[in-house]
Design an enzyme around this catalytic site. Structure first.
Site, PDB file in Angstrom:
ATOM      1  CG  LEU A 128      -1.808  -0.453   1.275  1.00  0.00           C
ATOM      2  CD1 LEU A 128      -2.873  -1.106   2.767  1.00  0.00           C
ATOM      3  CD2 LEU A 128      -2.933  -0.984  -0.272  1.00  0.00           C
ATOM      4  CB  ALA A 156       0.646  -9.410  16.720  1.00  0.00           C
ATOM      5  CD1 TRP A 178       4.307  -5.953  15.501  1.00  0.00           C
ATOM      6  CD2 TRP A 178       2.946  -4.601  14.467  1.00  0.00           C
ATOM      7  NE1 TRP A 178       4.741  -5.982  14.172  1.00  0.00           N
ATOM      8  CE2 TRP A 178       3.612  -4.531  13.470  1.00  0.00           C
ATOM      9  CE3 TRP A 178       1.963  -3.301  14.906  1.00  0.00           C
ATOM     10  CZ2 TRP A 178       3.278  -4.564  12.170  1.00  0.00           C
ATOM     11  CZ3 TRP A 178       2.191  -2.901  12.911  1.00  0.00           C
ATOM     12  CH2 TRP A 178       2.664  -3.362  12.245  1.00  0.00           C
ATOM     13  CB  VAL A 198       7.133   4.749  21.602  1.00  0.00           C
ATOM     14  CG1 VAL A 198       6.109   5.941  22.067  1.00  0.00           C
ATOM     15  CG2 VAL A 198       7.239   5.093  20.151  1.00  0.00           C
ATOM     16  CG  HIS A 229       1.032   3.437   8.557  1.00  0.00           C
ATOM     17  ND1 HIS A 229       0.901   2.833  10.121  1.00  0.00           N
ATOM     18  CD2 HIS A 229       2.108   2.834   8.013  1.00  0.00           C
ATOM     19  CE1 HIS A 229       2.075   1.711   9.820  1.00  0.00           C
ATOM     20  NE2 HIS A 229       2.524   1.533   8.882  1.00  0.00           N
ATOM     21  CD  GLU A 230       3.967   3.735   4.892  1.00  0.00           C
ATOM     22  OE1 GLU A 230       4.996   3.567   5.142  1.00  0.00           O
ATOM     23  OE2 GLU A 230       3.337   2.011   4.967  1.00  0.00           O
TER      24      GLU A 230
HETATM   25 ZN   LIG Z   1       4.336   0.604   8.036  1.00  0.00          ZN
END
Ligand SMILES: [Zn+2]
Length: 434
Positions: A181, A281, A254, A273, A242-243
């Site tokens: 993606l 997961a 995770w 973090v 997200h990117e």
């Molecule tokens: Zn990622």
């Protein structure tokens, strides 16, 4: 020797199996490579983790709102991938909501996490759009270890980056293979990074997004790794959020543990973090409030945080960054990627000294027009700033022809600066608003 790792550090893809029969292997290219490289070069993982810890320790210097100029490269072969300006604007809007915690779904965060989430204070402005038509294909070759970085160069059939130190470049194309993606490189040039881990060349820095998820609403059907199964997921523009998180230094929530590649919880891996829960997961594109992969049933133990933008959850459930994630991203902007927030144009030309632009009427009270006869206008950004240098209006030229209209109605009367920027060039004119 670590180049393969660097190349695949934050590649994110969907691998979907027959969920009912098999534990579906879902994960990220990161897992495979960090562990295989660690076998090959003992100590590698520790060094990489060290780097991450270092970034994390840098504390934010201020509450200032940082603005990142964004260049969107639309690289297309089929007309469906030649995304319209309206979709580009949608994605900018999503980024500006998610990175200011103005997203409408922010209040869906569960009470458990309320005290750890916050407003990153990061905004994005469109600096330019490049459109390149091509007959080249862009493909993830997972086993060969190559990403479709050819989208980032005209030589490779794609579009050349604008100066990656000053602009966040986002390339949007159809990524062949059905499982990738998007991907992004983390910041380079961190202390303690193994010398061999040369950063990818600067002109390849940035974010690549599959054209079908570059929008605020839609669905995407992914075919799995090795063609196993299909899964349709809702699209809410969050792949970009997200990117960009990876680009600003964040890792998956995770922690990318070895077992998580196999779909099993791996609680030994951490995302570095402090205020995210220990999660073994990804949330597997679901939003299960009962999921607690590393639960110890002790008081204060938090469930998995499927709301976190750095999880793989349904995009309908992603809505938050934590304060420590925010500290990392702001630290990266203040250090490794500070060229993005300290824009220095190499030349500033008064607009009345060039025939390229005409700004009128001046003074004005409701509309301001900027006109030009140039042909590459979608590379020009028009910005109106007040006398304190604060951005008041911003738009990319050329999306509505050769005349750009800026509505200044309602702005306080006074002197403003009208700036037109293209890459390193800046044009400037004072404008009086009455
Ligand atoms: Zn990622």
């Amino acid at each position: 020797m670590f180049r393969v790792f660097v190349t695949l550090l934050v590649v994110c893809f969907l691998t979907v199996g027959h969920a009912q029969e098999l534990p579906a292997p879902k994960g990220c290219g990161y897992d495979h490579y960090v562990h295989s490289l660690n076998r090959q070069y003992p100590g590698f993982k520790a060094a990489a983790d060290d780097v991450f810890r270092q970034v994390q320790l840098r504390s934010p210097q201020s509450d200032e709102i940082y603005t990142i100029p964004v260049v969107v490269h639309i690289v297309w072969g089929e007309e469906k991938d030649n995304l319209p300006d309206s979709l580009i604007q949608q994605v900018l809007d999503v980024l500006n909501e998610d990175y200011r915690r103005l997203n409408a779904d922010a209040d869906l965060i569960r009470d458990t996490f309320l005290s750890v989430v916050g407003d990153p204070g990061i905004e994005f402005e469109l600096a330019g759009v490049e459109r390149v038509q091509t007959d080249t294909t862009f493909e993830l070759n997972l086993f060969g270890g190559s990403l479709p970085d050819n989208v980032k160069t005209s030589l490779g059939g794609g579009s050349d980056a604008w100066d990656t130190e000053k602009y966040l470049n986002i390339w949007v194309c159809n990524i062949e293979g059905g499982s990738l993606l998007g991907y992004a490189y983390p910041p380079a040039g961190l202390e303690n990074w193994p010398e061999e881990a040369a950063a990818p060349s600067p002109e390849l820095d940035g974010v690549v997004i599959h054209s079908e998820v570059f929008r605020r609403t839609g669905t995407y059907t992914a075919s799995g790794l090795l063609g196993l199964g299909e899964q349709t997921i809702p699209v809410r523009g969050r792949t970009v959020t997200h990117e960009v998180g990876h680009y600003l230094g964040l890792r998956h929530i995770w922690g990318d543990g070895l077992l998580s590649i196999l779909g099993l919880p791996d609680c030994s891996a951490d995302d570095g973090v402090e205020d995210t829960p220990n999660q073994g997961a990804s949330s597997q594109f679901a939003c299960d409030p009962e999921q607690n992969t590393c639960g110890d049933n002790e008081e204060g133990d938090m469930p998995d945080m499927f709301e976190n933008f750095m999880d793989y959850s349904s995009e309908d459930c992603l809505n938050s960054f934590t304060n420590n994630q925010i500290a990392i991203m702001r630290g990266v902007l203040e250090n490794q990627r500070n060229g993005l927030i300290n824009d220095v144009a190499t030349s500033i030309v008064p607009i009345d000294h060039t025939n390229d632009f005409h700004v009128y009427p001046n003074p004005t009270s409701d509309q301001l027009y900027v006109e030009s006869t140039l042909t590459d206008l979608d590379q020009y950004q028009v910005r109106l700033v007040d006398m304190q240098g604060r951005l008041v209006k911003s738009t990319v030229f050329g999306q509505n022809g050769t005349r750009q209209e800026i509505n200044v109605n309602g702005l306080p009367a006074g002197l403003y600066g009208l700036m037109i920027r293209q890459k390193d060039n800046q044009y400037f004119q004072k404008v009086m608003i009455r």
